[in-house]
Design an enzyme around this catalytic site. Structure first.
Site, PDB file in Angstrom:
ATOM      1  N   CYS A 110       0.885  -1.336  -0.174  1.00 62.34           N
ATOM      2  CA  CYS A 110      -0.099   0.065  -0.135  1.00 62.34           C
ATOM      3  C   CYS A 110       0.690   1.177  -0.156  1.00 62.34           C
ATOM      4  O   CYS A 110       2.139   1.426   0.575  1.00 62.34           O
ATOM      5  CB  CYS A 110      -1.006   0.153   1.265  1.00 62.34           C
ATOM      6  SG  CYS A 110      -0.269   0.657   2.744  1.00 62.34           S
ATOM      7  N   GLU A 111       0.319   2.204  -0.565  1.00 64.32           N
ATOM      8  CA  GLU A 111       1.234   3.400  -0.718  1.00 64.32           C
ATOM      9  C   GLU A 111       0.964   4.278   0.509  1.00 64.32           C
ATOM     10  O   GLU A 111       1.876   5.408   0.490  1.00 64.32           O
ATOM     11  CB  GLU A 111       0.966   4.298  -2.029  1.00 64.32           C
ATOM     12  CG  GLU A 111      -0.390   4.743  -2.164  1.00 64.32           C
ATOM     13  CD  GLU A 111      -0.657   5.520  -3.417  1.00 64.32           C
ATOM     14  OE1 GLU A 111      -0.391   5.242  -4.558  1.00 64.32           O
ATOM     15  OE2 GLU A 111      -1.568   6.514  -3.479  1.00 64.32           O
ATOM     16  N   HIS A 112       0.315   4.097   1.556  1.00 65.14           N
ATOM     17  CA  HIS A 112       0.247   4.750   2.528  1.00 65.14           C
ATOM     18  C   HIS A 112       1.208   4.344   3.681  1.00 65.14           C
ATOM     19  O   HIS A 112       1.552   5.047   4.588  1.00 65.14           O
ATOM     20  CB  HIS A 112      -1.147   4.800   3.080  1.00 65.14           C
ATOM     21  CG  HIS A 112      -2.104   5.583   1.957  1.00 65.14           C
ATOM     22  ND1 HIS A 112      -3.248   4.931   1.859  1.00 65.14           N
ATOM     23  CD2 HIS A 112      -1.824   6.733   1.256  1.00 65.14           C
ATOM     24  CE1 HIS A 112      -4.045   5.755   0.795  1.00 65.14           C
ATOM     25  NE2 HIS A 112      -3.258   6.505   0.513  1.00 65.14           N
ATOM     26  N   HIS A 113       1.492   3.227   3.725  1.00 64.94           N
ATOM     27  CA  HIS A 113       2.194   2.405   4.855  1.00 64.94           C
ATOM     28  C   HIS A 113       3.352   1.539   4.308  1.00 64.94           C
ATOM     29  O   HIS A 113       4.078   0.954   5.163  1.00 64.94           O
ATOM     30  CB  HIS A 113       1.316   1.654   5.804  1.00 64.94           C
ATOM     31  CG  HIS A 113       0.052   2.328   6.336  1.00 64.94           C
ATOM     32  ND1 HIS A 113      -1.217   2.373   5.618  1.00 64.94           N
ATOM     33  CD2 HIS A 113       0.005   3.229   7.508  1.00 64.94           C
ATOM     34  CE1 HIS A 113      -1.863   3.124   6.567  1.00 64.94           C
ATOM     35  NE2 HIS A 113      -1.343   3.953   7.452  1.00 64.94           N
ATOM     36  N   GLN A 118      -5.631  -0.529  -3.910  1.00 64.20           N
ATOM     37  CA  GLN A 118      -6.444  -1.571  -4.334  1.00 64.20           C
ATOM     38  C   GLN A 118      -7.425  -0.614  -5.477  1.00 64.20           C
ATOM     39  O   GLN A 118      -7.375  -1.339  -6.727  1.00 64.20           O
ATOM     40  CB  GLN A 118      -7.174  -2.256  -3.757  1.00 64.20           C
ATOM     41  CG  GLN A 118      -7.599  -3.509  -4.110  1.00 64.20           C
ATOM     42  CD  GLN A 118      -8.107  -4.276  -3.222  1.00 64.20           C
ATOM     43  OE1 GLN A 118      -8.002  -4.508  -2.062  1.00 64.20           O
ATOM     44  NE2 GLN A 118      -9.432  -5.029  -3.749  1.00 64.20           N
ATOM     45  N   HIS A 145      -5.622  -6.326   3.446  1.00 63.99           N
ATOM     46  CA  HIS A 145      -4.408  -5.251   3.635  1.00 63.99           C
ATOM     47  C   HIS A 145      -3.699  -5.186   5.011  1.00 63.99           C
ATOM     48  O   HIS A 145      -4.473  -4.927   5.992  1.00 63.99           O
ATOM     49  CB  HIS A 145      -5.272  -3.678   3.522  1.00 63.99           C
ATOM     50  CG  HIS A 145      -5.725  -3.512   2.033  1.00 63.99           C
ATOM     51  ND1 HIS A 145      -4.996  -2.559   1.463  1.00 63.99           N
ATOM     52  CD2 HIS A 145      -6.434  -4.176   1.388  1.00 63.99           C
ATOM     53  CE1 HIS A 145      -5.649  -2.498   0.035  1.00 63.99           C
ATOM     54  NE2 HIS A 145      -6.465  -3.642  -0.113  1.00 63.99           N
ATOM     55  N   CYS A 204      -1.865  -2.985   6.234  1.00 62.69           N
ATOM     56  CA  CYS A 204      -1.973  -1.953   7.269  1.00 62.69           C
ATOM     57  C   CYS A 204      -3.137  -1.972   8.021  1.00 62.69           C
ATOM     58  O   CYS A 204      -3.283  -0.882   9.024  1.00 62.69           O
ATOM     59  CB  CYS A 204      -1.919  -0.804   6.403  1.00 62.69           C
ATOM     60  SG  CYS A 204      -3.121  -0.660   4.982  1.00 62.69           S
TER      61      CYS A 204
END
Ligand SMILES: [Zn+2]
Length: 201
Positions: free
Chosen positions: A93-96, A134, A162, A164
């Protein structure tokens, strides 16, 4: 061909740090956690992490158009749905930068040409091996196939866990996120859509 949102250009090589800088960044993170990056067990870790990153994010170096370019036209007029089911993938994931582990179902109805089925799996990997959300990944896979193959339509469904939210944050293991993107007849014709969705477990 018009560059669509499925064509994400990576940073030019000149704008990227070199491998030594990347390894130094891992050492910094290790120190930040309270570890000693010079102790025996960790000496090789920065170079291993950087090699792992090369694998996790190798999709930036791959061109989806190139992968879908070679098609077969001797298909005896085959014009029914083609579905590759349950394609396992690992993404981040691009956030975590936490793992996203899931499966993808990719279907299309050809107009005169088909791609080798392994190419459908490779397209999933091209986008999985990048930092993702996603929803975006689902749309990019569908758009790449629609733009390059120009079929009657495309359907993509992804189900993924996910990390995260399973191993950190809200800690809800056992949940998965389901996303879909339907284009062409998969979007407009309820029977086609239903036929595709009935192949998903
Ligand atoms: Zn995340």
């Amino acid at each position: 061909m018009k560059k669509n949102n499925f064509q994400v250009q990576p940073l030019p090589a000149a704008d990227r740090p070199d491998r030594r800088d990347a390894e130094e960044a891992v050492r910094t993170l290790l120190r930040w956690t309270g570890e000693d990056p010079n102790r025996d067990g960790l000496v090789e870790t920065p170079s291993r992490v950087v090699r792992a990153f090369e694998e996790y994010f190798r999709g930036y170096a791959e061109d989806p158009e190139q992968i879908l370019h070679k098609t077969f036209e001797e298909i005896e007029g085959y014009d029914e749905m083609i579905v590759l089911r349950g394609i396992r993938f690992e993404s981040h994931c691009e956030h975590h930068m936490a793992p996203i582990i899931g499966r993808a179902w990719v279907g299309y109805i050809p107009t005169g040409k088909v791609v080798g089925i392994s190419k459908l799996a490779r397209i999933v990997d091209v986008y999985a091996k990048r930092l993702q959300i996603q929803e975006k990944m689902t749309a990019q896979i569908a758009q790449a196939i629609q733009t390059v193959l120009e079929p009657e339509g495309v359907g993509v469904v992804i189900k993924a866990e996910h990390h995260c939210m399973t191993t950190r944050g809200i800690h809800k293991p056992g949940t998965d996120l389901v996303t879909s993107r339907m284009l062409g007849v998969f979007r407009d014709d309820p029977k086609t859509r239903q036929e595709f969705l009935s192949m998903i477990d």
